[in-house]
Design a protein around this motif. Structure first.
Motif, PDB file in Angstrom:
ATOM      1  N   LEU A 127       0.826  -1.202   0.000  1.00 33.43           N
ATOM      2  CA  LEU A 127       0.000   0.000   0.000  1.00 33.43           C
ATOM      3  C   LEU A 127       0.868   1.262   0.000  1.00 33.43           C
ATOM      4  CD1 LEU A 127      -3.006   0.941   0.213  1.00 33.43           C
ATOM      5  CD2 LEU A 127      -2.586   1.223   2.662  1.00 33.43           C
ATOM      6  N   TYR A 128       0.527   2.201  -0.884  1.00 31.46           N
ATOM      7  CA  TYR A 128       1.166   3.511  -0.932  1.00 31.46           C
ATOM      8  C   TYR A 128       0.225   4.524  -0.282  1.00 31.46           C
ATOM      9  CZ  TYR A 128       4.655   1.729  -4.227  1.00 31.46           C
ATOM     10  OH  TYR A 128       5.684   1.027  -4.807  1.00 31.46           O
ATOM     11  N   VAL A 129       0.781   5.371   0.576  1.00 24.28           N
ATOM     12  CA  VAL A 129      -0.023   6.321   1.346  1.00 24.28           C
ATOM     13  C   VAL A 129       0.400   7.746   1.008  1.00 24.28           C
ATOM     14  CG1 VAL A 129      -0.524   7.194   3.679  1.00 24.28           C
ATOM     15  CG2 VAL A 129      -0.520   4.728   3.231  1.00 24.28           C
ATOM     16  N   ARG A 130      -0.600   8.634   0.904  1.00 23.83           N
ATOM     17  CA  ARG A 130      -0.370  10.049   0.657  1.00 23.83           C
ATOM     18  C   ARG A 130      -1.205  10.857   1.647  1.00 23.83           C
ATOM     19  NH1 ARG A 130       0.365  15.353  -0.302  1.00 23.83           N
ATOM     20  NH2 ARG A 130       1.252  15.780  -2.362  1.00 23.83           N
ATOM     21  N   LEU A 131      -0.551  11.691   2.457  1.00 18.15           N
ATOM     22  CA  LEU A 131      -1.284  12.559   3.371  1.00 18.15           C
ATOM     23  C   LEU A 131      -1.819  13.748   2.580  1.00 18.15           C
ATOM     24  CD1 LEU A 131       0.302  10.737   5.345  1.00 18.15           C
ATOM     25  CD2 LEU A 131       0.537  12.725   6.845  1.00 18.15           C
ATOM     26  N   VAL A 132      -3.144  13.865   2.519  1.00 16.91           N
ATOM     27  CA  VAL A 132      -3.789  14.971   1.806  1.00 16.91           C
ATOM     28  C   VAL A 132      -3.975  16.161   2.745  1.00 16.91           C
ATOM     29  CG1 VAL A 132      -5.825  15.662   0.475  1.00 16.91           C
ATOM     30  CG2 VAL A 132      -4.922  13.333   0.276  1.00 16.91           C
ATOM     31  N   ASP A 133      -4.215  15.892   4.005  1.00 18.79           N
ATOM     32  CA  ASP A 133      -4.333  16.920   5.039  1.00 18.79           C
ATOM     33  C   ASP A 133      -3.438  16.493   6.197  1.00 18.79           C
ATOM     34  OD1 ASP A 133      -5.072  18.447   7.292  1.00 18.79           O
ATOM     35  OD2 ASP A 133      -7.110  18.706   6.572  1.00 18.79           O
ATOM     36  N   VAL A 134      -2.238  17.074   6.273  1.00 17.78           N
ATOM     37  CA  VAL A 134      -1.244  16.641   7.255  1.00 17.78           C
ATOM     38  C   VAL A 134      -1.784  16.732   8.671  1.00 17.78           C
ATOM     39  CG1 VAL A 134       0.941  17.300   8.335  1.00 17.78           C
ATOM     40  CG2 VAL A 134       0.816  17.025   5.860  1.00 17.78           C
ATOM     41  N   GLY A 135      -2.374  17.859   9.023  1.00 21.96           N
ATOM     42  CA  GLY A 135      -2.848  18.025  10.387  1.00 21.96           C
ATOM     43  C   GLY A 135      -3.900  17.005  10.766  1.00 21.96           C
ATOM     44  N   ALA A 136      -4.924  16.843   9.931  1.00 21.30           N
ATOM     45  CA  ALA A 136      -6.004  15.903  10.235  1.00 21.30           C
ATOM     46  C   ALA A 136      -5.501  14.466  10.246  1.00 21.30           C
ATOM     47  CB  ALA A 136      -7.132  16.058   9.212  1.00 21.30           C
ATOM     48  N   ALA A 137      -4.603  14.123   9.333  1.00 24.70           N
ATOM     49  CA  ALA A 137      -4.089  12.754   9.274  1.00 24.70           C
ATOM     50  C   ALA A 137      -3.286  12.415  10.522  1.00 24.70           C
ATOM     51  CB  ALA A 137      -3.233  12.570   8.028  1.00 24.70           C
ATOM     52  N   LEU A 138      -2.405  13.301  10.944  1.00 25.24           N
ATOM     53  CA  LEU A 138      -1.576  13.011  12.116  1.00 25.24           C
ATOM     54  C   LEU A 138      -2.389  13.023  13.404  1.00 25.24           C
ATOM     55  CD1 LEU A 138       1.736  14.897  11.257  1.00 25.24           C
ATOM     56  CD2 LEU A 138       1.190  12.484  10.955  1.00 25.24           C
ATOM     57  N   GLU A 139      -3.472  13.772  13.434  1.00 23.11           N
ATOM     58  CA  GLU A 139      -4.352  13.754  14.606  1.00 23.11           C
ATOM     59  C   GLU A 139      -5.214  12.498  14.663  1.00 23.11           C
ATOM     60  OE1 GLU A 139      -6.740  17.278  14.718  1.00 23.11           O
ATOM     61  OE2 GLU A 139      -5.127  18.501  15.590  1.00 23.11           O
ATOM     62  N   ALA A 140      -5.418  11.824  13.520  1.00 20.47           N
ATOM     63  CA  ALA A 140      -6.349  10.697  13.465  1.00 20.47           C
ATOM     64  C   ALA A 140      -5.790   9.425  14.081  1.00 20.47           C
ATOM     65  CB  ALA A 140      -6.738  10.419  12.013  1.00 20.47           C
ATOM     66  N   ARG A 141      -4.479   9.333  14.227  1.00 20.55           N
ATOM     67  CA  ARG A 141      -3.874   8.128  14.788  1.00 20.55           C
ATOM     68  C   ARG A 141      -3.329   8.420  16.178  1.00 20.55           C
ATOM     69  NH1 ARG A 141       1.989   6.350  13.088  1.00 20.55           N
ATOM     70  NH2 ARG A 141       1.833   5.871  15.312  1.00 20.55           N
ATOM     71  N   THR A 142      -2.950   7.364  16.889  1.00 20.90           N
ATOM     72  CA  THR A 142      -2.300   7.527  18.181  1.00 20.90           C
ATOM     73  C   THR A 142      -0.819   7.174  18.040  1.00 20.90           C
ATOM     74  OG1 THR A 142      -2.777   5.257  18.898  1.00 20.90           O
ATOM     75  CG2 THR A 142      -4.437   6.948  19.386  1.00 20.90           C
ATOM     76  N   TYR A 143      -0.072   7.358  19.139  1.00 23.55           N
ATOM     77  CA  TYR A 143       1.382   7.181  19.117  1.00 23.55           C
ATOM     78  C   TYR A 143       1.774   6.324  20.317  1.00 23.55           C
ATOM     79  CZ  TYR A 143       0.848  10.645  15.568  1.00 23.55           C
ATOM     80  OH  TYR A 143       0.425  11.284  14.419  1.00 23.55           O
ATOM     81  N   GLN A 144       2.645   5.349  20.059  1.00 24.43           N
ATOM     82  CA  GLN A 144       2.903   4.354  21.105  1.00 24.43           C
ATOM     83  C   GLN A 144       3.780   4.892  22.235  1.00 24.43           C
ATOM     84  OE1 GLN A 144       4.925   0.847  19.858  1.00 24.43           O
ATOM     85  NE2 GLN A 144       6.764   1.906  19.167  1.00 24.43           N
ATOM     86  N   ALA A 145       4.362   6.063  22.066  1.00 22.11           N
ATOM     87  CA  ALA A 145       5.114   6.732  23.127  1.00 22.11           C
ATOM     88  C   ALA A 145       4.805   8.223  23.042  1.00 22.11           C
ATOM     89  CB  ALA A 145       6.616   6.485  22.967  1.00 22.11           C
TER      90      ALA A 145
END
Length: 420
Positions: free
Chosen positions: A309-327
């Motif tokens: 799968l190839y991924v492209r962030l179309v909206d950087v802010g919304a995309a990075l807010e949509a996931r969580t971070y393990q640390a």
């Protein structure tokens, strides 16, 4: 208001615009010719006709001739943390061979990403028939897959406790579709990169045109049960073959999911032990799938790693807010994005396992990277450390790279379960 014609007219007379329903056959003919001109089996054509979202499809027109195509499915893609994020599944992209080197693909990608942004989808994803095409539009490989060819005559499985408590039974694939889909749905939140199966897509695993079997059997299915509950399934074919030494058939695994270690082992042991066969082939499996740690000889499984799968962030802010971070992470990213300039600039990402925020900032940058590196790292399968080692990420604040790389990673390898 800007009309399609005003926005999409080109100086060479070619127009890129949304597809009308009565243009679908001509549009599809252009796509088919670009991929070699061999018609799909009627069963597959019928399904994809039903799944195609005409209002998300684009055509490039030179007068009355369709000379380019692009489409998008409305997907929901799982990300680290388990959320299902709206994504555009880019598909059916082609340019007529008569219209190469005229910027037509760039025009299609430009219009499509503008549309995806207007739909409020923070991600665009695709699988690439030619991987070197899409990097210039901001896409990057975010998941990988493993293809295997197991010598089941020589490779043994060491199964965990409880495997013998799992009961297997044959069933017609269509008859157990609902219970198999229920197993799939339970697996989706736990692995980034999986697609929520929206209505109609449950038919995809049952596609079984005779012309595509290459001498193998019709699709078969076994379900795994414990205490009356379905805890897994496998869909497969068997290709009978023999030589002077006797039967040498091949089991072709199409699709399998299991809810626990014992069910997983029971299904793979079954596939290894099917009579009159000595080879098991499987394509597109997760790189961390558990069967790999049960086999006696991994070399005789002939694993081959491929991009998926190839991924492209179309909206950087919304995309990075949509996931969580393990640390926990608090980092300012200097993002370069020439093709979608609205993403360019500095973003402050603050997050942990509970959630995240990502907002514009004037603070000094800690890391500098392009939107491609963010796409590669987004699902947690490619580390920022690895990208930095390749010269693709620059650390501007000491320690920021290690902090962000650990935070972005996923403990479960991301995986795309099927193409589109």
């Amino acid at each position: 208001m800007v009309t399609d014609a005003a926005r999409d007219g080109r100086s060479d007379g070619i127009v890129v615009r949304g597809l009308a329903r009565d243009e679908r056959d001509r549009w599809y003919g252009t796509l088919l010719r670009a991929f070699g001109g061999v018609p799909e089996p009627a069963e597959a054509r019928e399904l994809y006709d039903a799944l195609t979202e005409v209002d998300r499809s684009l055509g490039a027109w030179d007068g009355e001739a369709c000379v380019g195509t692009a489409g998008a499915f409305g997907f929901r893609l799982t990300v680290p943390g388990g959320a299902a994020v709206p994504a555009a599944g880019v598909t059916m992209v082609s340019v007529a061979a008569t219209h190469r080197r005229r910027g037509l693909l760039t025009s299609l990608m430009r219009r499509q990403l503008d549309d995806v942004r207007s739909w409020g989808r923070p991600l665009a994803v695709l699988t690439a028939s030619e991987p070197d095409i899409y990097g210039r539009f901001g896409y990057a490989v975010a998941t990988h897959r493993v293809d295997v060819e197991v010598d089941t005559a020589r490779v043994r499985l060491s199964v965990p406790p409880g495997t013998d408590e799992v009961r297997l039974r044959y069933a017609a694939p269509a008859d157990v579709l609902d219970v198999c889909e229920a197993v799939y749905a339970r697996k989706v939140p736990g692995r980034p990169g999986m697609l929520v199966r929206l209505p109609g897509w449950e038919r995809l695993p049952l596609l079984d045109p005779e012309a595509s079997r290459a001498g193998a059997s019709p699709l078969q299915c076994v379900v795994a049960e414990r205490d009356g509950e379905v805890v897994g399934y496998a869909r497969f074919r068997v290709k009978p073959e023999s030589d002077e030494g006797g039967p040498r058939g091949t089991v072709i695994l199409e699709d399998t999911e299991a809810l626990d270690a014992a069910a997983h082992a029971a299904l793979w042991r079954f596939l290894f032990d099917i009579d009159l066969t000595c080879t098991l082939t499987a394509r597109g499996r997760p790189v961390d799938e558990p069967w790999q740690y049960l086999v006696s000889d991994p070399r005789r499984c002939r694993p081959r790693l491929r991009d998926a799968l190839y991924v492209r962030l179309v909206d950087v802010g919304a995309a990075l807010e949509a996931r969580t971070y393990q640390a926990p992470v608090d980092v300012v990213l200097e993002v370069e994005d020439a093709f979608c300039p609205w993403n360019g600039g500095r973003w402050r990402l603050m997050g942990d396992a509970k959630g995240a925020t990502c907002e514009r900032t004037e603070d000094a940058a800690d890391l500098a990277l392009s939107v491609r590196e963010l796409g590669a790292a987004y699902l947690g399968g490619v580390t920022l450390d690895a990208l930095a080692a390749a010269g693709r990420v620059r650390e501007l604040r000491p320690g920021a790279l290690a902090e962000a790389s650990v935070a972005f990673a996923s403990t479960v390898a991301p995986w795309l379960p099927h193409g589109f």
